[in-house]
Design a protein around this motif. Structure first.
Motif, PDB file in Angstrom:
ATOM      1  N   LEU A  75       0.837  -1.205   0.000  1.00  0.00           N
ATOM      2  CA  LEU A  75       0.000   0.000   0.000  1.00  0.00           C
ATOM      3  C   LEU A  75       0.862   1.241   0.000  1.00  0.00           C
ATOM      4  O   LEU A  75       0.664   2.164  -0.791  1.00  0.00           O
ATOM      5  N   GLY A  76       1.844   1.256   0.925  1.00  0.00           N
ATOM      6  CA  GLY A  76       2.710   2.420   1.062  1.00  0.00           C
ATOM      7  C   GLY A  76       3.493   2.671  -0.211  1.00  0.00           C
ATOM      8  O   GLY A  76       3.548   3.792  -0.716  1.00  0.00           O
ATOM      9  N   ASN A  77       4.079   1.611  -0.767  1.00  0.00           N
ATOM     10  CA  ASN A  77       4.952   1.788  -1.918  1.00  0.00           C
ATOM     11  C   ASN A  77       4.197   2.119  -3.186  1.00  0.00           C
ATOM     12  O   ASN A  77       4.720   2.780  -4.073  1.00  0.00           O
ATOM     13  N   GLN A  78       2.961   1.644  -3.307  1.00  0.00           N
ATOM     14  CA  GLN A  78       2.193   1.992  -4.500  1.00  0.00           C
ATOM     15  C   GLN A  78       1.498   3.342  -4.345  1.00  0.00           C
ATOM     16  O   GLN A  78       0.718   3.745  -5.198  1.00  0.00           O
ATOM     17  N   GLY A  79       1.772   4.015  -3.245  1.00  0.00           N
ATOM     18  CA  GLY A  79       1.284   5.385  -3.090  1.00  0.00           C
ATOM     19  C   GLY A  79      -0.204   5.514  -2.843  1.00  0.00           C
ATOM     20  O   GLY A  79      -0.810   6.517  -3.187  1.00  0.00           O
ATOM     21  N   LEU A  80      -0.812   4.500  -2.248  1.00  0.00           N
ATOM     22  CA  LEU A  80      -2.236   4.592  -1.921  1.00  0.00           C
ATOM     23  C   LEU A  80      -2.338   5.206  -0.523  1.00  0.00           C
ATOM     24  O   LEU A  80      -2.057   4.549   0.468  1.00  0.00           O
ATOM     25  N   LYS A  81      -2.744   6.475  -0.452  1.00  0.00           N
ATOM     26  CA  LYS A  81      -2.717   7.199   0.816  1.00  0.00           C
ATOM     27  C   LYS A  81      -4.029   7.023   1.573  1.00  0.00           C
ATOM     28  O   LYS A  81      -5.088   6.865   0.972  1.00  0.00           O
ATOM     29  N   ALA A  82      -3.913   7.101   2.892  1.00  0.00           N
ATOM     30  CA  ALA A  82      -5.105   6.940   3.722  1.00  0.00           C
ATOM     31  C   ALA A  82      -6.133   8.018   3.436  1.00  0.00           C
ATOM     32  O   ALA A  82      -7.326   7.782   3.560  1.00  0.00           O
ATOM     33  N   LYS A  83      -5.685   9.212   3.047  1.00  0.00           N
ATOM     34  CA  LYS A  83      -6.672  10.271   2.817  1.00  0.00           C
ATOM     35  C   LYS A  83      -7.505   9.996   1.564  1.00  0.00           C
ATOM     36  O   LYS A  83      -8.609  10.494   1.430  1.00  0.00           O
ATOM     37  N   ASP A  84      -6.974   9.193   0.641  1.00  0.00           N
ATOM     38  CA  ASP A  84      -7.749   8.841  -0.549  1.00  0.00           C
ATOM     39  C   ASP A  84      -8.549   7.557  -0.339  1.00  0.00           C
ATOM     40  O   ASP A  84      -9.746   7.521  -0.563  1.00  0.00           O
ATOM     41  N   VAL A  85      -7.850   6.492   0.053  1.00  0.00           N
ATOM     42  CA  VAL A  85      -8.518   5.213   0.296  1.00  0.00           C
ATOM     43  C   VAL A  85      -8.139   4.717   1.694  1.00  0.00           C
ATOM     44  O   VAL A  85      -7.111   4.085   1.867  1.00  0.00           O
ATOM     45  N   PRO A  86      -8.952   5.038   2.708  1.00  0.00           N
ATOM     46  CA  PRO A  86      -8.605   4.575   4.044  1.00  0.00           C
ATOM     47  C   PRO A  86      -8.828   3.065   4.189  1.00  0.00           C
ATOM     48  O   PRO A  86      -9.758   2.521   3.616  1.00  0.00           O
ATOM     49  N   VAL A  87      -7.945   2.418   4.937  1.00  0.00           N
ATOM     50  CA  VAL A  87      -8.085   0.990   5.219  1.00  0.00           C
ATOM     51  C   VAL A  87      -8.370   0.849   6.709  1.00  0.00           C
ATOM     52  O   VAL A  87      -7.598   1.323   7.532  1.00  0.00           O
ATOM     53  N   VAL A  88      -9.490   0.206   7.034  1.00  0.00           N
ATOM     54  CA  VAL A  88      -9.750  -0.059   8.456  1.00  0.00           C
ATOM     55  C   VAL A  88      -9.547  -1.545   8.692  1.00  0.00           C
ATOM     56  O   VAL A  88     -10.016  -2.374   7.930  1.00  0.00           O
ATOM     57  N   ALA A  89      -8.756  -1.863   9.722  1.00  0.00           N
ATOM     58  CA  ALA A  89      -8.418  -3.257   9.970  1.00  0.00           C
ATOM     59  C   ALA A  89      -8.966  -3.707  11.307  1.00  0.00           C
ATOM     60  O   ALA A  89      -9.055  -2.921  12.244  1.00  0.00           O
ATOM     61  N   PHE A  90      -9.381  -4.985  11.369  1.00  0.00           N
ATOM     62  CA  PHE A  90      -9.930  -5.532  12.613  1.00  0.00           C
ATOM     63  C   PHE A  90      -8.954  -6.476  13.301  1.00  0.00           C
ATOM     64  O   PHE A  90      -9.235  -6.974  14.373  1.00  0.00           O
ATOM     65  N   SER A  91      -7.878  -6.793  12.652  1.00  0.00           N
ATOM     66  CA  SER A  91      -6.934  -7.711  13.291  1.00  0.00           C
ATOM     67  C   SER A  91      -5.547  -7.099  13.390  1.00  0.00           C
ATOM     68  O   SER A  91      -4.573  -7.795  13.547  1.00  0.00           O
ATOM     69  N   PRO A 125       4.573   5.369   6.084  1.00  0.00           N
ATOM     70  CA  PRO A 125       3.651   5.516   4.942  1.00  0.00           C
ATOM     71  C   PRO A 125       2.201   5.168   5.286  1.00  0.00           C
ATOM     72  O   PRO A 125       1.326   5.327   4.451  1.00  0.00           O
ATOM     73  N   LEU A 126       1.961   4.663   6.488  1.00  0.00           N
ATOM     74  CA  LEU A 126       0.619   4.168   6.815  1.00  0.00           C
ATOM     75  C   LEU A 126      -0.186   5.151   7.642  1.00  0.00           C
ATOM     76  O   LEU A 126      -1.302   4.853   8.034  1.00  0.00           O
TER      77      LEU A 126
END
Lengths: 430, 536
Positions: free
Chosen positions: A255-271, A284-285
């Motif tokens: 995610l970090g290296n492909q430049g997908l930023k949290a402000k554009d596509v946030p990822v919410v994780a449960f584990s 980058p996260l």
């Protein structure tokens, strides 16, 4: 067994070894007899080797820490607790074997253990058959309610649903499209089934939900991240990740290296908690999210005390990793609440008998490290818990950005799965 | 009061008004509002700073973005090496207290990013303006239009100018004038940003009552054309991106399997501890990283270069010890070798777990391996993967040169093909054995360095790769390096071409089924070898 028959059948063993063995065996027997009188045995059933060791080892340690603490205060009903630690080695059938050994051979009063849902499912028949008592400290998918188990982790409505609601809100970014990404086993599949039904009830169309699974231990997330990018071109997207264990590191790195930023596509994780982020460069996260009922960064005197206790204990016991950088997380808190509540219930019941303790557990309260008074529900064997949503910070900790106003009652039978409305909110067998 | 007194008072007033705050002529109320509890209020304050368009707001917003805007006793501070008042810029001593960080959430982080970009359009440095214009191309908001238009008239660089024109066009899409909208759509059609497509698609959405989001037919047709143009520009980069991810997965498999291709392929030793050699290589990288951080923090980004030889030497030594200590006693007994090496792998895992703990350790990508290279559209080739592809090529060359251009290589090939004859010719076969095993292990160590850059470093690292490694070597043909290379790259590509259609789980199953069928048909693998492996 008669010693003479033993001697003949092991005739090839030299006499000296045999004597040594017998003496040692007798010594062990004697010592356990001597202790049995004034201690209460408790079982600790966490994987200390194999793939789950990364997560479960600390749960064993935090349970032992709580035992030490309880014993220092004089024990339970005036008796000291004596932990019996076994290693089921991340091997699901071995969990059942070890559980049987703990209950019938070691005669423990209670067992604290399990992490993955599959390990819990494998020990469940043993506990029900032998009328044992299990405290399970990890968030899970619900759809289960056993008289012999107390669930101190979150049910889906105490973690997954609030997190998705947050992402739909204005502050959460107002997500319209959803990628449900998980490891291929029961917990992610069930959680995503519940989430899909929930999203549909909120008017999200099927074409706006992309459900994806990867095998256990998957470590090449190039295609998945590229697909998420493509999918997100169709509207504000959020990713709900139920990826479990080690796979999270390659996923977040990609995610970090492909430049997908949290402000554009946030990822919410449960584990993903503090412990899982230990092996990741979190810079980058920043901004990605996790939903839990406890974060190490929560402010408050209870948490300060809990963190200090853990840091001191880790240093004293020389626990690798934690002695230099002590980290606490949600399942550790849940394990800590579990053993303390059990001790309170035993005091109340004045007995370690399973049925009496189960009765005494109902309505038991404990001031949890999260600062909230957690209550064991009178009926459904789950804790009332507050939900926190945190954003990853550059130092691997979480900023709490949203929380429920108070504790929420668990719904182990999610209303979003058809047929659950007929199920009773308490164990079937009594 | 005397005349002199007045004069002093006036000069003090002038000094107060003029000298100190002049560098920070920002509205104090707005700045204070940045610390508001409510996100909406924070965003309003940020937008107001953008409307004012004062470059003095840049350090302030930058500090907020980096969590360096903090509050102490009701006073806003910018905290860096020292703490300064956010309004006046005068140093503040914090003492033992910890100021409270102004927490920003994703939503604010997004607004901050574009706000900073809009303000930075005035900066004289071209690179800064270019990055700013890129950030604004899709995400600009109403407040930024004046800044963008001002920058457009001043800007001379064509690249920045076209990006700014796009940013302005995005805002123009909301214009009431249909001709302006049509022109905006035309401009957007030249964009290579995938998010532009989303903006255009929105125009074509048909509501339940049959009306379109965009009332004008001409504009809609223009939008359709623009979408087709944008998509056409994505086809090539996306295809290249897929091919690259296959190549990248292939080189990871190759690096993991190459050591095994030597120990299992050439020497015929079923080495179940091969995965642990990868793990030891990865842990060596970790240790080198820790040492660099401690002793040469200035040269930290070069730690990886030092880790490569270190990992090779250490794993090679472990390999030699293993061969001399255990494996040489088991030559010609494959079952015992399998069980023993499996036992050794368990011992090594537990050993590492005891030393470093059960938890994964953090191996950071050096700066030059973080981020990626934009191929066009939304395709980004991460630098770490690009580096690994080249690294795999380098290791293959190294192995090839060692086997074909050195005396050791000659001996290895001789012993592989006919041990008895090589022995007769005076080659010290035991010496060749341990050197070859050491070489194979060392190569596995190099693989471990590469794996540490893309995945987990934990005691179980090797377990994840052992099956894949055997798969690659067997598919390629035991004893053939070329076979191993082709099998690894081929498996990587097939996997990545299948994955978008089948998903990761089914994709993996299909590849396994394919390998089973292939081995049924051709048990010797892709390339057959004449030599000891066959004779046995």
């Amino acid at each position: 067994m008669d010693s003479s028959t033993k001697q003949t059948s092991f005739a090839y063993i030299s006499r000296r070894y045999f004597l040594l063995g017998t003496v040692a065996g007798l010594g062990l027997l004697a010592s356990s007899w001597a202790q049995a009188a004034d201690t209460i045995k408790i079982g600790v059933l966490h994987s200390l080797s194999g793939t789950m060791a990364i997560s479960e080892t600390v749960l064993k340690d935090v349970t032992l820490m709580a035992v030490e603490e309880i014993n220092a205060k004089g024990g339970v009903m005036g008796k000291k607790l004596e932990p019996v630690v076994v290693d089921p080695a991340s091997n699901w059938p071995l969990f059942a074997e070890k559980a049987r050994q703990l209950i019938s051979q070691d005669k423990v009063a209670v067992v604290f253990g399990c992490w993955t849902s599959v390990s819990r499912k494998s020990v469940l028949p043993v506990f029900e058959e032998l009328n044992g008592l299990l405290f399970y400290p990890v968030q899970y998918e619900g759809e289960e309610l056993s008289k012999n188990v107390f669930y101190t982790g979150a049910a889906p409505n105490q973690q997954a649903i609030p997190a998705v609601e947050y992402l739909m809100s204005k502050d959460g970014g107002g997500a319209k499209r959803w990628v449900l990404l998980g490891t291929d086993y029961v917990y992610p599949r069930t959680t995503n089934k519940i989430l899909r039904a929930f999203l549909k009830s909120k008017g999200v169309a099927d074409k706006d939900i992309d459900e994806k699974y990867t095998p256990f231990g998957h470590n090449d997330y190039q295609t998945i991240v590229a697909d998420i990018k493509k999918f997100s071109a169709g509207g504000k997207t959020a990713v709900v990740s139920t990826i479990n264990g080690d796979s999270n590191v390659p996923f977040y790195k990609e995610l970090g290296n492909q430049g997908l930023k949290a402000k554009d596509v946030p990822v919410v994780a449960f584990s993903v908690g503090e412990e899982e982020l230990r092996g990741v460069d979190t810079k980058p996260l920043v901004g990605h999210l996790a939903a839990w009922n406890y974060f190490q960064s929560l402010k408050g005197p209870e948490n300060d005390a809990f963190r200090k206790k853990w840091a001191d204990y880790a240093k004293k016991k020389n626990i690798a990793g934690h002695k230099d950088k002590p980290i606490t997380n949600d399942p550790m808190e849940a394990a800590y609440i579990g053993i303390n509540m059990w001790a309170q219930a035993v005091e109340k019941a004045k007995s370690t008998d399973t049925n009496k303790v189960i009765a005494a557990m109902a309505g038991q309260t404990f001031k949890a490290p999260s600062g909230i008074v957690s209550k064991m529900d009178e009926k459904n064997h789950h804790l009332h818990k507050a939900v926190f949503i945190g954003e990853v910070k550059a130092d691997g900790q979480f900023n709490v950005v949203w929380k429920t106003s108070g504790p929420i009652k668990a719904k182990p039978w999610s209303p979003y799965i058809p047929g659950n409305d007929k199920k009773k909110d308490e164990p079937e067998k009594k | 009061m005397t005349r002199g007194g007045w004069r002093i008072l006036v000069s003090v007033l002038i000094w107060l008004l003029g000298a100190a705050p002049v560098a920070h002529a920002l509205d104090p109320a707005t700045v204070r509002q940045l610390a508001a509890e409510d996100s909406d209020a924070k965003i309003e304050a940020i937008n107001r700073l953008v409307t004012e368009g004062d470059a003095a707001a840049i350090p302030l917003l930058k500090a907020m973005q980096d969590d360096r805007l903090q509050m102490l006793r009701g006073r806003l501070l910018i905290v860096g090496d020292d703490a300064r008042d956010a309004l006046t810029g005068e140093p503040v001593s914090v003492g033992a207290e910890t100021p409270e960080t102004i927490i920003i959430i994703n939503r604010i982080r997004g607004v901050l990013g574009t706000a900073l970009a809009a303000l930075r359009l005035q900066v004289p440095v071209r690179a800064t303006r270019l990055t700013a214009a890129r950030a604004l191309a899709v995400d600009a908001s109403e407040e930024m239009l004046p800044l963008i238009q001002r920058a457009l008239t001043r800007e001379s660089d064509p690249e920045i100018k076209s990006l700014l024109a796009q940013a302005a066009a995005v805002l123009e899409l909301k214009s009431p004038d249909s001709e302006a909208r049509r022109r905006a759509v035309q401009v957007l059609g030249t964009s290579d940003n995938p998010q532009t497509k989303q903006l255009l698609t929105v125009l074509l959405v048909k509501a339940a009552d049959g009306s379109f989001a965009e009332p004008e037919v001409a504009v809609r047709e223009e939008a359709q054309q623009a979408i087709r143009d944008i998509e056409a520009r994505f086809v090539v980069p996306r295809a290249l991106g897929t091919l690259f991810s296959g190549l990248s997965l292939g080189s990871v498999l190759l690096l993991a399997a190459l050591g095994l291709a030597i120990t299992f392929g050439l020497m015929g030793i079923i080495n179940m501890a091969h995965g642990e050699m990868l793990m030891i290589g990865a842990y060596t990288t970790y240790v080198v990283q820790v040492l660099f951080r401690q002793y040469f923090p200035g040269a930290f980004d070069a730690y990886l270069l030092a880790a490569v030889p270190a990992a090779f030497v250490i794993t090679a030594l472990v390999g030699v010890a293993l061969e001399r200590g255990v494996i040489r006693h088991l030559y010609g007994r494959p079952l015992e070798t399998l069980l023993t090496t499996w036992g050794i792998s368990l011992i090594l895992i537990q050993l590492v777990r005891t030393i470093f703990g059960a938890q994964n350790v953090e191996v950071e990508n050096p700066i030059w391996m973080s981020g990626g290279f934009a191929l066009g559209g939304d395709v980004v080739l991460p630098y770490n993967r690009v580096v690994i592809v080249f690294f795999a090529a380098f290791v293959v060359l190294l192995v090839w040169a060692l086997l074909n251009r050195t005396r050791l290589g000659l001996n290895v090939r001789a012993v592989t093909q006919n041990r008895a004859m090589a022995d007769c010719m005076g080659i010290a076969t035991p010496r060749v054995d341990w050197m070859t095993f050491g070489l194979g292990s060392g190569i596995a160590g190099l693989g471990g360095v590469a794996l540490s850059q893309i995945g987990n470093v934990g005691p179980d690292l090797g377990q994840a790769y052992i099956v894949d490694s055997f798969m690659v070597v067997v598919l390629g043909g035991v004893g053939q390096l070329a076979g191993t290379i082709i099998a690894a790259i081929g498996l990587g590509e097939v996997n990545k071409l299948l994955e978008p259609y089948t998903g990761a789980v089914l994709g993996k199953i299909l590849v396994l089924v394919f390998i089973i069928l292939f081995i049924q048909k051709r048990p010797q693998g892709m390339f057959a070898l004449k030599g000891r492996a066959v004779e046995n």
